[in-house]
Design a protein around this motif. Sequence first.
Motif, PDB file in Angstrom:
ATOM      1  N   LYS A 147       1.564   6.933  -6.535  1.00 46.59           N
ATOM      2  CA  LYS A 147       0.636   8.063  -7.087  1.00 46.59           C
ATOM      3  C   LYS A 147       1.028   9.489  -6.587  1.00 46.59           C
ATOM      4  O   LYS A 147       0.975  10.448  -7.281  1.00 46.59           O
ATOM      5  N   SER A 169       0.844  -1.362   0.037  1.00 48.27           N
ATOM      6  CA  SER A 169       0.019   0.077  -0.044  1.00 48.27           C
ATOM      7  C   SER A 169       1.006   1.188  -0.054  1.00 48.27           C
ATOM      8  O   SER A 169       0.433   2.468  -0.698  1.00 48.27           O
ATOM      9  N   ASN A 170       1.931   1.057   0.798  1.00 47.43           N
ATOM     10  CA  ASN A 170       2.693   2.351   0.932  1.00 47.43           C
ATOM     11  C   ASN A 170       3.625   2.534  -0.467  1.00 47.43           C
ATOM     12  O   ASN A 170       3.599   3.807  -1.054  1.00 47.43           O
ATOM     13  N   ASP A 194       2.195   1.932  -3.305  1.00 49.34           N
ATOM     14  CA  ASP A 194       1.376   2.322  -4.257  1.00 49.34           C
ATOM     15  C   ASP A 194       1.268   4.001  -3.990  1.00 49.34           C
ATOM     16  O   ASP A 194       0.821   4.661  -4.953  1.00 49.34           O
ATOM     17  N   LYS A 195       1.339   4.350  -2.543  1.00 44.58           N
ATOM     18  CA  LYS A 195       0.953   5.622  -2.320  1.00 44.58           C
ATOM     19  C   LYS A 195       1.946   6.580  -2.838  1.00 44.58           C
ATOM     20  O   LYS A 195       1.798   7.821  -3.157  1.00 44.58           O
TER      21      LYS A 195
END
Length: 282
Positions: free
Chosen positions: A27, A20-21, A23-24
Amino acid sequence: MSKSGIVNVRMVITEEKILSNIDKVQKLINPNSKKQIIQLEEDAYFKDLIESIKTYLIEYPKKKNFPKSVYKAAYGLVEYATNQFEENTKRIEELIRQREKNISLAGELRETLDIVENREDNWKQTVKGIANDFSDDIIDTLNLIGRTKSDTSQNYQDAVKLINARIVNLESNLHIEIDMERIEDRSKALSYIGIEVADALKLIPAPQEDETTEVEPVVEGVPNTVAEEQKYFEQTRVDVKPSLWQRIKNSKVVRALTYVFKVKVVLQAPALPEGRGEQGQN
């Protein structure tokens, strides 16, 4: 390491959290994203994300069993950051060329204005000679200055102010300076990923494709000692294409960024809107 306690807790928690990190971060560095990193030095959130990824890569206990999904995601992040950095380099070089051209055009326009104001014999030919370099409104304004008999008329003075305003705008390049600052900030963030994540990723052997090894088999070449472990890493890991930092050093960006600040033109006078001049400007 002062954060080792926290790291161990995080390690137990989750592979999903690190994915998730990653992916962040991706972005935040995506040029098409609405929420982008603005200033690396002031973005603690971005740095914390990178630190969590780096720490996970470094502290993961058994590197040869490192989660394939995290390796691929981290590798993809570095690859993406590298490509973005190189695109930024190209854009900076384009902006440098545009700024140099604008400064040259400012000098050309100033010389032409001087010739027209003095009504030199060749002023019409001079104006015609720069017609391809400037918009019709600038050419028309120069012709108006040349044809106006009274230097004190309002039309004459407004025309001169408009040309002087355009000269100042070309010299100051405010929009180019703003664009370059934004690109520089993004490039700092991208190179930060290269330094922190790519180097940590080197410690991990590349996951084997098309092989399922849920249980550790006794296979020739699997390390049993520290020396064999090192040899195993060397034989199985893949360079992180050379790392982002290496590609940065090998690219033109260092020269380009240095050149940016060497040729930076800083004017005390701000750019003026068209049709307005500073008090006392002739």
